[in-house]
Scaffold this active site. Structure first.
Site, PDB file in Angstrom:
ATOM      1  N   GLU A  35      73.674 -30.579 -41.565  1.00 36.82           N
ATOM      2  CA  GLU A  35      74.445 -31.416 -40.642  1.00 36.82           C
ATOM      3  C   GLU A  35      73.999 -31.222 -39.188  1.00 36.82           C
ATOM      4  O   GLU A  35      74.016 -32.165 -38.397  1.00 36.82           O
ATOM      5  CB  GLU A  35      75.936 -31.102 -40.790  1.00 36.82           C
ATOM      6  CG  GLU A  35      76.496 -31.336 -42.203  1.00 36.82           C
ATOM      7  CD  GLU A  35      76.514 -32.816 -42.594  1.00 36.82           C
ATOM      8  OE1 GLU A  35      76.223 -33.666 -41.734  1.00 36.82           O
ATOM      9  OE2 GLU A  35      76.807 -33.105 -43.772  1.00 36.82           O
ATOM     10  N   GLU A  64      78.272 -36.504 -37.789  1.00 30.79           N
ATOM     11  CA  GLU A  64      77.599 -35.340 -38.381  1.00 30.79           C
ATOM     12  C   GLU A  64      78.149 -34.032 -37.796  1.00 30.79           C
ATOM     13  O   GLU A  64      78.240 -33.029 -38.504  1.00 30.79           O
ATOM     14  CB  GLU A  64      76.090 -35.412 -38.163  1.00 30.79           C
ATOM     15  CG  GLU A  64      75.399 -36.678 -38.684  1.00 30.79           C
ATOM     16  CD  GLU A  64      75.467 -36.860 -40.185  1.00 30.79           C
ATOM     17  OE1 GLU A  64      76.045 -36.002 -40.868  1.00 30.79           O
ATOM     18  OE2 GLU A  64      74.945 -37.877 -40.680  1.00 30.79           O
ATOM     19  N   HIS A  67      81.090 -33.172 -39.655  1.00 28.39           N
ATOM     20  CA  HIS A  67      80.736 -32.574 -40.951  1.00 28.39           C
ATOM     21  C   HIS A  67      80.328 -31.110 -40.769  1.00 28.39           C
ATOM     22  O   HIS A  67      80.633 -30.258 -41.597  1.00 28.39           O
ATOM     23  CB  HIS A  67      79.596 -33.354 -41.597  1.00 28.39           C
ATOM     24  CG  HIS A  67      79.953 -34.784 -41.901  1.00 28.39           C
ATOM     25  ND1 HIS A  67      79.023 -35.719 -42.284  1.00 28.39           N
ATOM     26  CD2 HIS A  67      81.139 -35.435 -41.873  1.00 28.39           C
ATOM     27  CE1 HIS A  67      79.623 -36.881 -42.477  1.00 28.39           C
ATOM     28  NE2 HIS A  67      80.905 -36.739 -42.226  1.00 28.39           N
ATOM     29  N   GLU A 135      69.336 -38.601 -45.080  1.00 29.81           N
ATOM     30  CA  GLU A 135      70.626 -38.801 -45.743  1.00 29.81           C
ATOM     31  C   GLU A 135      70.506 -38.572 -47.248  1.00 29.81           C
ATOM     32  O   GLU A 135      71.383 -37.968 -47.865  1.00 29.81           O
ATOM     33  CB  GLU A 135      71.160 -40.213 -45.466  1.00 29.81           C
ATOM     34  CG  GLU A 135      71.486 -40.485 -44.000  1.00 29.81           C
ATOM     35  CD  GLU A 135      72.682 -39.694 -43.484  1.00 29.81           C
ATOM     36  OE1 GLU A 135      73.530 -39.295 -44.298  1.00 29.81           O
ATOM     37  OE2 GLU A 135      72.755 -39.470 -42.259  1.00 29.81           O
ATOM     38  N   GLU A 165      77.178 -39.339 -46.911  1.00 33.26           N
ATOM     39  CA  GLU A 165      75.718 -39.492 -46.880  1.00 33.26           C
ATOM     40  C   GLU A 165      75.322 -40.841 -47.467  1.00 33.26           C
ATOM     41  O   GLU A 165      74.425 -41.520 -46.966  1.00 33.26           O
ATOM     42  CB  GLU A 165      75.021 -38.368 -47.671  1.00 33.26           C
ATOM     43  CG  GLU A 165      75.434 -36.948 -47.310  1.00 33.26           C
ATOM     44  CD  GLU A 165      75.059 -36.547 -45.893  1.00 33.26           C
ATOM     45  OE1 GLU A 165      74.151 -37.178 -45.316  1.00 33.26           O
ATOM     46  OE2 GLU A 165      75.674 -35.604 -45.366  1.00 33.26           O
ATOM     47  N   HIS A 168      76.140 -43.505 -44.874  1.00 32.85           N
ATOM     48  CA  HIS A 168      75.212 -43.470 -43.734  1.00 32.85           C
ATOM     49  C   HIS A 168      73.837 -44.020 -44.124  1.00 32.85           C
ATOM     50  O   HIS A 168      73.190 -44.709 -43.334  1.00 32.85           O
ATOM     51  CB  HIS A 168      75.065 -42.039 -43.210  1.00 32.85           C
ATOM     52  CG  HIS A 168      76.306 -41.536 -42.540  1.00 32.85           C
ATOM     53  ND1 HIS A 168      76.474 -40.224 -42.181  1.00 32.85           N
ATOM     54  CD2 HIS A 168      77.437 -42.172 -42.166  1.00 32.85           C
ATOM     55  CE1 HIS A 168      77.664 -40.072 -41.612  1.00 32.85           C
ATOM     56  NE2 HIS A 168      78.263 -41.235 -41.602  1.00 32.85           N
TER      57      HIS A 168
END
Lengths: 189, 77
Positions: A35, A64, A67, A135, A165, A168
């Site tokens: 991340e 991110e 995360h 990703e 993920e 994204h």
């Protein structure tokens, strides 16, 4: 500038005392596809990407970091009450020697984070394809991490992160489509 | 005239220290649009193919150096 909300993006529960898992989770904290790498990659590339997709990189790069906080919380919960013997048994003896119980940006093998994990090529297509690849690699990492634990609480958090993920990746693919579109024919300079 | 480049017009602040570059461009090479290459695409002659690095005109991507392609004034035509 950022506005900080003092809560996690998704609640993190850890249901089992399993120091071993802390070491593995570090891969998503300070690893090549982790991340931190993701956040730094997107928030840096955004300056030299066409205007239409700057906002996307800003938003995803920011997420991110949210995360990263979740992973940090998992690692912290798993290590904060561990004895030195438990840390050593989990392969974190070297980590203790260097960092005590502090978190550090390292991968699961203890290799410290490096900027060489990320790239900014300046070519928008090359950069977005790297982002898509990143990703997918992060999604795979989450899959292997989910495989490695039977703690349903940790699995729940990791499944949420894995799903992000997926989303994204699609957003970056959409960005490529936006950049492929015809723009600005016959401009007058 | 160059269908493989796109241009955009980055934000320019009145407080920028240097003279602005108002037009920037990037490449969208042909492999982005082909997906799975269809059969029986037109081909270069063998000698042309050797010179171009590909047998198929549809995959040929000439590169105009940065700076020159913007000056041509064409994003896409």
């Amino acid at each position: 500038m950022w506005i900080y909300e003092k809560k996690l993006q998704y609640p993190v529960r850890v249901g089992k005392c399993d120091v071993r898992m802390a070491k593995f989770l570090m891969e998503q904290y300070g690893g090549a596809d982790g991340e931190l790498a993701a956040a730094l990659r997107y928030l840096n590339q955004r300056y030299t990407i066409p205007d239409k997709v700057i906002g996307l990189l800003t938003d995803i790069g920011t997420e991110e970091f949210a995360h990263l906080e979740m992973i940090a919380t998992m690692v912290y919960k798993l290590t904060k009450d561990a004895t030195m013997e438990e840390l050593e048994a989990a392969g974190l003896g070297a980590h203790y020697a260097n960092h005590d119980r502090a978190l550090f940006y390292e991968n699961a093998g203890g290799v410290p984070f490096t900027a060489t994990y990320i790239q900014a090529k300046g070519d928008p297509i090359a950069d977005l394809y790297e982002d898509i690849a990143a990703e997918e690699k992060a999604r795979a990492t989450y899959q292997w991490l989910i495989d490695m634990t039977d703690d349903v609480d940790i699995q729940d958090g990791l499944k949420y992160l894995r799903e992000r993920e997926v989303v994204h990746s699609l957003r970056f693919r959409e960005a490529v489509e936006i950049l492929k579109e015809e723009q600005g024919r016959k401009k007058f300079f | 005239m160059d269908s493989q480049t796109r241009v955009y017009f980055p934000y320019v602040s009145p407080h920028d220290p240097c003279p602005p570059i108002r037009v920037k461009s990037y490449y969208v090479p042909p492999q982005l649009f082909i997906g799975f290459q269809p059969e029986n695409l037109p081909q270069f002659s063998p000698m042309e193919a050797l010179m171009h690095g590909t047998l198929w005109p549809a995959l040929y991507s000439p590169y105009v150096p940065t700076g020159q392609r913007e000056r041509r004034g064409e994003g896409h035509s």
